[in-house]
Motif scaffolding. Structure first.
Motif, PDB file in Angstrom:
ATOM      1  N   ARG A 197      -3.956  15.943   3.315  1.00 33.25           N
ATOM      2  CA  ARG A 197      -2.880  15.682   3.846  1.00 33.25           C
ATOM      3  C   ARG A 197      -2.870  14.266   3.573  1.00 33.25           C
ATOM      4  N   VAL A 198      -1.379  13.179   2.614  1.00 36.07           N
ATOM      5  CA  VAL A 198      -1.373  11.861   2.539  1.00 36.07           C
ATOM      6  C   VAL A 198      -0.831  11.673   3.508  1.00 36.07           C
ATOM      7  N   VAL A 199      -2.266  10.559   4.411  1.00 36.48           N
ATOM      8  CA  VAL A 199      -1.499   9.942   5.212  1.00 36.48           C
ATOM      9  C   VAL A 199      -1.045   8.558   5.406  1.00 36.48           C
ATOM     10  N   HIS A 200      -1.456   7.667   4.361  1.00 44.13           N
ATOM     11  CA  HIS A 200      -0.883   6.413   4.179  1.00 44.13           C
ATOM     12  C   HIS A 200      -1.221   6.429   2.776  1.00 44.13           C
ATOM     13  N   ARG A 201       0.121   6.000   2.506  1.00 43.04           N
ATOM     14  CA  ARG A 201       0.268   5.663   1.057  1.00 43.04           C
ATOM     15  C   ARG A 201       0.950   3.669   0.222  1.00 43.04           C
ATOM     16  N   LEU A 202      -0.290   2.834   0.433  1.00 43.19           N
ATOM     17  CA  LEU A 202      -0.122   1.466   0.782  1.00 43.19           C
ATOM     18  C   LEU A 202      -0.233   0.993  -0.826  1.00 43.19           C
ATOM     19  N   PRO A 203       0.875   0.612  -1.393  1.00 48.19           N
ATOM     20  CA  PRO A 203       0.827  -0.765  -2.702  1.00 48.19           C
ATOM     21  C   PRO A 203       0.203  -1.107  -2.390  1.00 48.19           C
ATOM     22  N   ALA A 204       0.260  -2.219  -3.515  1.00 47.14           N
ATOM     23  CA  ALA A 204      -0.887  -3.028  -3.137  1.00 47.14           C
ATOM     24  C   ALA A 204       1.256  -4.329  -2.733  1.00 47.14           C
ATOM     25  N   ALA A 205       0.760  -5.514  -1.981  1.00 44.19           N
ATOM     26  CA  ALA A 205       2.582  -6.387  -1.360  1.00 44.19           C
ATOM     27  C   ALA A 205       1.771  -7.072  -0.411  1.00 44.19           C
ATOM     28  N   ASP A 206       2.885  -8.051  -0.174  1.00 39.66           N
ATOM     29  CA  ASP A 206       2.197  -9.250   0.183  1.00 39.66           C
ATOM     30  C   ASP A 206       1.902  -8.912   1.881  1.00 39.66           C
ATOM     31  N   HIS A 207       1.598  -9.770   2.429  1.00 40.90           N
ATOM     32  CA  HIS A 207       1.058  -9.542   3.833  1.00 40.90           C
ATOM     33  C   HIS A 207       2.950  -9.293   4.599  1.00 40.90           C
ATOM     34  N   ALA A 208       3.925  -9.484   4.682  1.00 41.52           N
ATOM     35  CA  ALA A 208       4.427  -9.069   5.572  1.00 41.52           C
ATOM     36  C   ALA A 208       4.845  -7.603   5.167  1.00 41.52           C
ATOM     37  N   ARG A 209       4.805  -7.350   4.065  1.00 43.96           N
ATOM     38  CA  ARG A 209       4.926  -6.236   3.922  1.00 43.96           C
ATOM     39  C   ARG A 209       4.145  -4.773   4.190  1.00 43.96           C
ATOM     40  N   ARG A 210       2.610  -5.583   4.058  1.00 44.58           N
ATOM     41  CA  ARG A 210       1.487  -4.723   4.544  1.00 44.58           C
ATOM     42  C   ARG A 210       1.807  -3.993   6.240  1.00 44.58           C
ATOM     43  N   VAL A 211       1.874  -5.530   6.533  1.00 45.32           N
ATOM     44  CA  VAL A 211       2.153  -5.326   8.046  1.00 45.32           C
ATOM     45  C   VAL A 211       2.866  -4.486   8.687  1.00 45.32           C
ATOM     46  N   GLY A 212       4.241  -4.719   8.147  1.00 44.20           N
ATOM     47  CA  GLY A 212       5.741  -3.900   8.195  1.00 44.20           C
ATOM     48  C   GLY A 212       5.105  -2.917   7.910  1.00 44.20           C
ATOM     49  N   ALA A 213       4.388  -1.532   7.378  1.00 48.61           N
ATOM     50  CA  ALA A 213       4.120  -1.244   6.919  1.00 48.61           C
ATOM     51  C   ALA A 213       2.855  -0.227   8.040  1.00 48.61           C
ATOM     52  N   LEU A 214       2.353  -1.078   8.201  1.00 44.74           N
ATOM     53  CA  LEU A 214       0.701  -0.289   9.174  1.00 44.74           C
ATOM     54  C   LEU A 214       1.208  -0.859  10.845  1.00 44.74           C
ATOM     55  N   MET A 215       2.222  -1.790  10.545  1.00 48.07           N
ATOM     56  CA  MET A 215       2.558  -2.131  12.539  1.00 48.07           C
ATOM     57  C   MET A 215       3.862  -1.910  12.550  1.00 48.07           C
TER      58      MET A 215
END
Length: 632
Positions: A191-209
């Motif tokens: 089961r896929v838990v995280h699918r994170l495309p390349a992004a800027d810091h704000a998007r990545r932080v928002g996706a994980l935090m």
């Protein structure tokens, strides 16, 4: 005694695995870092049974040549350093060359890789070290199965599947936060838990935090010479009961460093309540030669060559960012490099903070400041109401304020006092409210008081509720800190205030007379167990003198005077501000309320009182409409 002999390579690697491979998450960390070092743009992670059964990491990096595959599994074989100078300036995540060898010694490991320019891929078995052709488009696949299959005693120390998976998930998050430019995916038991495309810091932080973290965080980007600190730090409203949302990276490497943790904690001292912990994702960048990353087997600890400079840089950068209250952000210079709001980092595809739904009654989502409306009563500081605020008896006991130097007594620091509004009921509604409140005044304009405790104000977004004691306490505290840095302005009393104290308090007053004088208090014995106060700081002219001095003396008894002046100065000032602030059930006039709102907008850290509690909250018209189900 047994004779000295050389250990076998397998036993050496298994011993090393005890340091490098503590649990499945340790394996995942090492393999992920190798994938990052290989220049990958996409990494896929598959776990089974929390990583105990299987860890498979596939990347699209540069790959490994056929004749180097066997060497990659040997101890201390690496392409990342060649001499001591390389080690002292290492910029890669891995560098010792012992991780793959240790992993292969305690798990069934296969390594499949296709180097750039190769006709096809090659696979090597970690146990037999046999190499065979394989099918792979590009990059490397590391497959680790049955961890500790040959060392069952160690396997017994592993926890449940859910616990081991949680550690693997945390390790994945750290790498993902450090490298938002890399696309990553994590699957567990298919089961896929995280699918994170390349992004800027704000998007990545928002996706994980989470978006709630970004909505309650300040973005910062500060630099000083070779040092740069960037990332996001939460406001006190988003404080946590544990340290589970704290991520600090040094040159892209996640670390737990006492010096950095202390600097962050100190920056939150004045605004965090009780035992709460801040949340943050911070990135410190510096010359690799200025940090030693080779001080811990798991490379999670570092040592700085200029530790004090690093501490002060981090502390001051965070302090400047957190000092800006939600009500006073517009007062800052937009060109300042230290801080920007978290929403400024969002792209057009991400909702801004103002667009993001707020919980009913949530605090900390203040509207941005655009400017101030020129309103005669609101433009006056409530310090200016001293003439009408003081009770006649109290006013008669105050001599003109004196200051050793004229420059140390700015008019903004006149005594603070509020007068009961004659004939006005506590909950009176303002008649001087502007016809249409706009966003030129972030905290709006006062409507009235609620039970003499809260100020109700109207701004462009809706209703603002202010705890007047907490807000006044913060304003006094910041003023006291500024004044004490110079020469305090003193208010002499025409008739000394005499009060009884214990023998311990008498001794503390004598021992700490110089400290108290430096704060603006002039105290002398008036009897065997009596003290006379002849002068007080001008900001605290209307504070309950006896109560305030007893509290100060109680604190001074416990610590040496020298320590109080340095380490505990702010704690004493917080006590003074708390006792000097306007008390609950005190009726204020509308101009006094508006003056308090304007001073809040101009005061650093005005979102919280000295104890870290919120001073105000915003209820938007949308919040109110939803509560009353308007339009439904």
């Amino acid at each position: 005694m047994p004779s000295i002999h050389l250990l076998s390579d397998l036993l050496i690697n298994q011993i090393a695995a005890g340091e490098v491979v503590e649990r499945p998450a340790s394996v995942l960390k090492e393999v992920l870092e190798n994938a990052v070092d290989a220049g990958s743009r996409a990494i896929d992670v598959q776990l089974e049974q929390g990583g105990v059964r299987r860890i498979r990491v596939a990347d699209d990096g540069c790959g490994i040549a056929k004749d180097e595959l066997a060497l990659a599994l040997e101890r201390h074989a690496t392409s990342k350093i060649a001499n001591l100078d390389d080690l002292e300036r290492v910029g890669t995540m891995g560098f010792r060359g012992e991780a793959l060898a240790a992993i292969a010694a305690v798990a069934r490991t296969t390594l499949t890789s296709r180097a750039e320019g190769s006709a096809h891929a090659w696979r090597i078995d970690g146990t037999e070290r046999s190499v065979a052709p394989a099918a792979l488009g590009a990059g490397t696949v590391v497959d680790v199965a049955d961890l500790y299959y040959n060392t069952p005693a160690r396997r017994k120390f592993l926890k449940s599947e859910s616990t081991e998976y949680a550690h693997c998930d945390e390790m994945f998050r750290r790498v993902a936060l450090a490298r938002p430019d890399i696309g990553l995916q994590l699957a567990h038991n298919g089961r896929v838990v995280h699918r994170l495309p390349a992004a800027d810091h704000a998007r990545r932080v928002g996706a994980l935090m989470g978006d709630d973290f970004l909505a309650q965080a300040r973005a910062l980007d500060a630099d000083a010479g070779p040092l740069r600190l960037s990332g996001f730090a939460s406001l006190p409203a988003y404080s946590r009961a544990s340290r589970d949302a704290q991520y600090f990276f040094v040159n892209g490497r996640f670390v737990r460093d006492k010096l950095l943790t202390h600097a962050v904690r100190q920056a939150y001292t004045d605004i965090l309540h009780g035992n709460r912990h801040p949340a943050y994702v911070l990135f410190l960048e510096l010359d690799p030669a200025g940090v030693d990353v080779n001080v811990h087997p798991a490379k999670i600890e570092v040592r700085f060559r200029e530790a004090r400079a690093i501490h002060q840089f981090v502390f001051h950068a965070l302090t400047r960012t957190l000092a800006e209250s939600g009500a006073g952000l517009a007062a800052r210079d937009e060109a300042a490099a230290v801080t920007t709001t978290a929403s400024a980092a969002f792209t057009s595809e991400t909702r801004t903070q103002d667009e993001r739904p707020r919980p009913f009654g949530g605090y900390g989502n203040a509207p941005p400041v655009q400017g101030r409306l020129a309103m005669e009563s609101a433009s006056r500081s409530y310090f200016d109401f001293v003439g009408t605020a003081r009770e006649p008896a109290a006013a008669a006991n105050l001599a003109p304020a004196t200051t050793p130097t004229a420059s140390a007594a700015p008019q903004a620091f006149r005594p603070t006092a509020f007068a009961p509004a004659a004939g006005r009921p506590t909950g009176a509604i303002a008649t001087s409210l502007p016809q249409h409140a706009d966003d030129s005044a972030p905290l709006g304009y006062a409507l009235g008081q609620l039970h003499g405790i809260y100020i109700l104000a109207q701004n462009a977004k809706g209703l603002v509720l202010v705890d007047m004691h907490a807000a006044h306490e913060r304003i006094l505290y910041e003023k006291l800190k500024t004044v004490l840095d110079g020469t305090p302005s003193v208010q002499r009393l025409l008739i000394p205030a005499v009060f009884s104290v214990s023998a311990k308090d008498m001794a503390a007053a004598e021992d700490c007379a110089e400290v108290l004088a430096g704060m603006g208090f002039e105290i002398a014995p008036a009897g065997p167990q009596e003290l006379a106060v002849r002068a007080v700081p001008v900001l605290l002219a209307n504070a309950p003198v006896a109560e305030l001095l007893r509290k100060l003396l109680e604190e001074l008894r416990e610590y040496p005077a020298s320590e109080v002046v340095t380490a505990r100065r702010n704690e004493l000032l917080a006590t003074m501000a708390c006792h000097g602030a306007v008390r609950a059930h005190r009726s204020l006039t509308i101009p006094e309320m508006n003056a308090l709102l304007r001073d809040m907008e101009a005061t650093e850290r005005a979102d919280q009182c000295n104890h870290g509690r919120p001073t105000w909250t915003q209820l938007t018209m949308g919040d109110l409409d939803r509560f009353f189900m308007r339009g439904q």
